[in-house]
Design a protein around this motif. Structure first.
Motif, PDB file in Angstrom:
ATOM      1  N   GLN A 264       0.861  -1.200   0.000  1.00 46.29           N
ATOM      2  CA  GLN A 264       0.000   0.000   0.000  1.00 46.29           C
ATOM      3  C   GLN A 264       0.882   1.230   0.000  1.00 46.29           C
ATOM      4  N   VAL A 265       0.629   2.129  -0.925  1.00 43.07           N
ATOM      5  CA  VAL A 265       1.393   3.384  -0.961  1.00 43.07           C
ATOM      6  C   VAL A 265       0.502   4.477  -0.393  1.00 43.07           C
ATOM      7  N   ASP A 266       1.066   5.251   0.544  1.00 40.83           N
ATOM      8  CA  ASP A 266       0.316   6.325   1.179  1.00 40.83           C
ATOM      9  C   ASP A 266       1.234   7.555   1.200  1.00 40.83           C
ATOM     10  N   GLY A 267       1.187   8.370   0.157  1.00 41.07           N
ATOM     11  CA  GLY A 267       2.090   9.518   0.038  1.00 41.07           C
ATOM     12  C   GLY A 267       3.528   9.047  -0.046  1.00 41.07           C
ATOM     13  N   ALA A 268       4.334   9.478   0.946  1.00 42.11           N
ATOM     14  CA  ALA A 268       5.755   9.109   0.938  1.00 42.11           C
ATOM     15  C   ALA A 268       6.001   7.868   1.790  1.00 42.11           C
ATOM     16  N   ALA A 269       4.924   7.159   2.153  1.00 38.47           N
ATOM     17  CA  ALA A 269       5.070   5.954   2.991  1.00 38.47           C
ATOM     18  C   ALA A 269       4.594   4.726   2.225  1.00 38.47           C
ATOM     19  N   LEU A 270       5.217   3.613   2.552  1.00 38.78           N
ATOM     20  CA  LEU A 270       4.883   2.344   1.894  1.00 38.78           C
ATOM     21  C   LEU A 270       4.679   1.303   2.993  1.00 38.78           C
ATOM     22  N   ARG A 271       3.592   0.600   2.874  1.00 40.30           N
ATOM     23  CA  ARG A 271       3.346  -0.496   3.825  1.00 40.30           C
ATOM     24  C   ARG A 271       3.286  -1.786   3.057  1.00 40.30           C
ATOM     25  N   PHE A 272       3.811  -2.838   3.642  1.00 42.47           N
ATOM     26  CA  PHE A 272       3.621  -4.148   3.042  1.00 42.47           C
ATOM     27  C   PHE A 272       3.793  -5.231   4.087  1.00 42.47           C
ATOM     28  N   THR A 273       3.428  -6.430   3.716  1.00 39.81           N
ATOM     29  CA  THR A 273       3.549  -7.573   4.620  1.00 39.81           C
ATOM     30  C   THR A 273       4.645  -8.469   4.076  1.00 39.81           C
ATOM     31  N   LEU A 274       5.539  -8.831   4.959  1.00 38.41           N
ATOM     32  CA  LEU A 274       6.627  -9.729   4.577  1.00 38.41           C
ATOM     33  C   LEU A 274       6.133 -11.159   4.809  1.00 38.41           C
ATOM     34  N   THR A 275       6.104 -11.932   3.759  1.00 34.03           N
ATOM     35  CA  THR A 275       5.594 -13.305   3.914  1.00 34.03           C
ATOM     36  C   THR A 275       6.704 -14.336   3.773  1.00 34.03           C
ATOM     37  N   GLY A 276       7.908 -13.868   3.468  1.00 28.54           N
ATOM     38  CA  GLY A 276       9.038 -14.791   3.320  1.00 28.54           C
ATOM     39  C   GLY A 276      10.302 -14.121   3.813  1.00 28.54           C
ATOM     40  N   PRO A 277      11.472 -14.613   3.433  1.00 27.72           N
ATOM     41  CA  PRO A 277      12.725 -13.984   3.863  1.00 27.72           C
ATOM     42  C   PRO A 277      12.797 -12.539   3.365  1.00 27.72           C
ATOM     43  N   PRO A 278      13.454 -11.648   4.145  1.00 26.19           N
ATOM     44  CA  PRO A 278      13.400 -10.220   3.806  1.00 26.19           C
ATOM     45  C   PRO A 278      14.348  -9.790   2.684  1.00 26.19           C
ATOM     46  N   GLY A 279      15.244 -10.689   2.241  1.00 22.91           N
ATOM     47  CA  GLY A 279      16.266 -10.319   1.260  1.00 22.91           C
ATOM     48  C   GLY A 279      15.728  -9.586   0.031  1.00 22.91           C
ATOM     49  N   PRO A 280      14.776 -10.166  -0.729  1.00 21.06           N
ATOM     50  CA  PRO A 280      14.305  -9.487  -1.948  1.00 21.06           C
ATOM     51  C   PRO A 280      13.740  -8.097  -1.656  1.00 21.06           C
ATOM     52  N   ALA A 281      12.991  -7.951  -0.550  1.00 22.46           N
ATOM     53  CA  ALA A 281      12.408  -6.645  -0.227  1.00 22.46           C
ATOM     54  C   ALA A 281      13.518  -5.641   0.074  1.00 22.46           C
ATOM     55  N   LEU A 282      14.511  -6.070   0.827  1.00 24.19           N
ATOM     56  CA  LEU A 282      15.597  -5.152   1.186  1.00 24.19           C
ATOM     57  C   LEU A 282      16.388  -4.748  -0.057  1.00 24.19           C
ATOM     58  N   ARG A 283      16.586  -5.690  -0.976  1.00 21.81           N
ATOM     59  CA  ARG A 283      17.308  -5.354  -2.213  1.00 21.81           C
ATOM     60  C   ARG A 283      16.502  -4.330  -3.031  1.00 21.81           C
ATOM     61  N   ALA A 284      15.164  -4.509  -3.049  1.00 19.15           N
ATOM     62  CA  ALA A 284      14.323  -3.591  -3.815  1.00 19.15           C
ATOM     63  C   ALA A 284      14.328  -2.193  -3.200  1.00 19.15           C
ATOM     64  N   LEU A 285      14.546  -2.146  -1.877  1.00 16.70           N
ATOM     65  CA  LEU A 285      14.533  -0.842  -1.191  1.00 16.70           C
ATOM     66  C   LEU A 285      15.910  -0.184  -1.170  1.00 16.70           C
ATOM     67  N   ALA A 286      16.946  -0.958  -1.485  1.00 17.09           N
ATOM     68  CA  ALA A 286      18.318  -0.500  -1.234  1.00 17.09           C
ATOM     69  C   ALA A 286      18.659   0.796  -1.969  1.00 17.09           C
ATOM     70  N   GLY A 287      18.107   0.988  -3.169  1.00 21.54           N
ATOM     71  CA  GLY A 287      18.482   2.183  -3.933  1.00 21.54           C
ATOM     72  C   GLY A 287      17.664   3.414  -3.569  1.00 21.54           C
ATOM     73  N   ALA A 288      16.615   3.237  -2.748  1.00 21.85           N
ATOM     74  CA  ALA A 288      15.719   4.366  -2.461  1.00 21.85           C
ATOM     75  C   ALA A 288      16.249   5.188  -1.279  1.00 21.85           C
ATOM     76  N   ASP A 289      15.702   6.413  -1.150  1.00 19.28           N
ATOM     77  CA  ASP A 289      16.147   7.323  -0.090  1.00 19.28           C
ATOM     78  C   ASP A 289      15.204   7.175   1.120  1.00 19.28           C
TER      79      ASP A 289
END
Ligand SMILES: Nc1ncnc2c1ncn2[C@@H]1O[C@H](COP(=O)(O)OP(=O)(O)OP(=O)(O)O)[C@@H](O)[C@H]1O
Length: 313
Positions: A264-289
């Motif tokens: 869910q995107v809410d302005g400058a915030a993002l919410r999501f549910t982690l259903t597995g290991p966090p690696g892919p999510a962290l990699r996807a976030l790594a380039g963002a500020d």
């Protein structure tokens, strides 16, 4: 050790199981009431010294299991053992266990003191000094007749009698349902003391905070079937973690990233549910500020709601 005399690891393990059998073992344990399968093929081992919580919604089969363990009901199929003794061999099995039912009934004419004496004389033994200490700690007035005790006080009488036996196995059905928070705290203390002296505690409960506070492992029963057995940290790992991320710059696109759900995107915030290991999510976030990253583990209540959900019994 007899096993080591004849040598061989397998033989050692066999003799170990014979000398130190689990406190509770069930194999294919089942109970049918007419067309209702109240307990369906339960395979469970509770090791000596464990505090095990047995959880499930109303009607899941917890009390049925306890009645089978105590030999109060006959299984339709399968078998149960208490410290290696068949549960059906009540005279032997009950020498090593104490039981507190969900609905405690006391002899109406006897006082609390007389009831504790009677239970002490007929049970698997009694540590009188510990019993007296528990009477103080549970603030129980022993002078009243059984008929005058409230639900919570009847429960206290039965709990004190059970803990004071110092039995190797305590089987407690909904032990704190009638206790106030102060008494719940005393109950938790007594469970920890039982564990410290090597006893095994098997308790059924709806009180998740209590289970979280005292149990080493939990079993989750749903509609007569055991759906999970795990420690509480393991349960948490099996379930979703809520993640909230805030950004100073653009919000990255996470839809389709492995192990992520409910983005869910809410302005400058993002919410999501982690259903597995966090690696892919962290990699996807790594380039963002990122400005903040908050992860919230599920509460025990959320975990159980996941199990119980639709169609539970
Ligand atoms: N003697 C009986 N005859 C018929 N059905 C029974 C009997 N005892 C239990 N049941 C049924 O078996 C199912 C399991 O009941 P049980 O009392 O074991 O559940 P429970 O998990 O202990 O529930 P609760 O949390 O409400 O105490 C229920 O559907 C119940 O109605």
């Amino acid at each position: 050790m007899p096993g080591s005399l004849v040598g061989g690891r397998v033989l050692n393990n066999l003799s170990e199981a014979a000398v130190h059998p689990p406190a509770i073992r069930t194999e294919h344990l089942s109970k049918r009431y007419g067309s209702l399968l109240a307990l369906d093929d339960l395979d469970l081992t509770v090791d000596a010294g464990e505090v095990f919580g047995f959880l499930g919604p109303n009607g899941a089969g917890k009390s049925t299991t306890i009645r089978l363990l105590l030999g109060l009901a006959r299984p339709t199929a399968g078998q149960a053992w208490i410290f290696g003794t068949a549960a059906a061999d009540v005279a032997t099995a009950h020498q090593r266990l104490a039981y507190v039912p969900a609905d405690v009934t006391l002899w109406p004419q006897l006082t609390g003191a007389e009831i504790l004496e009677l239970l002490g004389a007929t049970g698997p033994g009694v540590d009188v000094a510990y019993r007296d200490e528990l009477v103080d700690r549970f603030a129980l007035d022993l002078s009243k007749p059984g008929r005058a005790y409230s639900t919570g006080n009847r429960q206290k009488v039965a709990l004190i009698a059970a803990f004071a036996t110092r039995a190797p196995l305590l089987v407690l059905d909904e032990p704190t349902a009638g206790l106030d928070p102060l008494m719940e705290r005393e109950f938790r203390r007594a469970v920890n003391e039982a564990r410290d002296t090597g006893s095994t505690v098997f308790l059924s409960s709806h009180q998740l905070a209590e289970v979280e506070a005292v149990c080493d492992r939990v079993g989750i029963l749903r509609a007569g079937r055991l759906v999970e057995v795990a420690t509480i940290p393991e349960l948490r790992r099996l379930h979703r973690t809520e993640v909230l991320v805030r950004f100073a710059g653009p919000v990255p696109e996470l839809t389709g990233v492995a192990g992520i759900d409910g983005v869910q995107v809410d302005g400058a915030a993002l919410r999501f549910t982690l259903t597995g290991p966090p690696g892919p999510a962290l990699r996807a976030l790594a380039g963002a500020d990122l400005t903040t990253l908050t992860m919230r583990e599920p509460t025990l209540e959320e975990i159980f709601l996941d199990y119980y959900g639709e169609g539970s019994r």
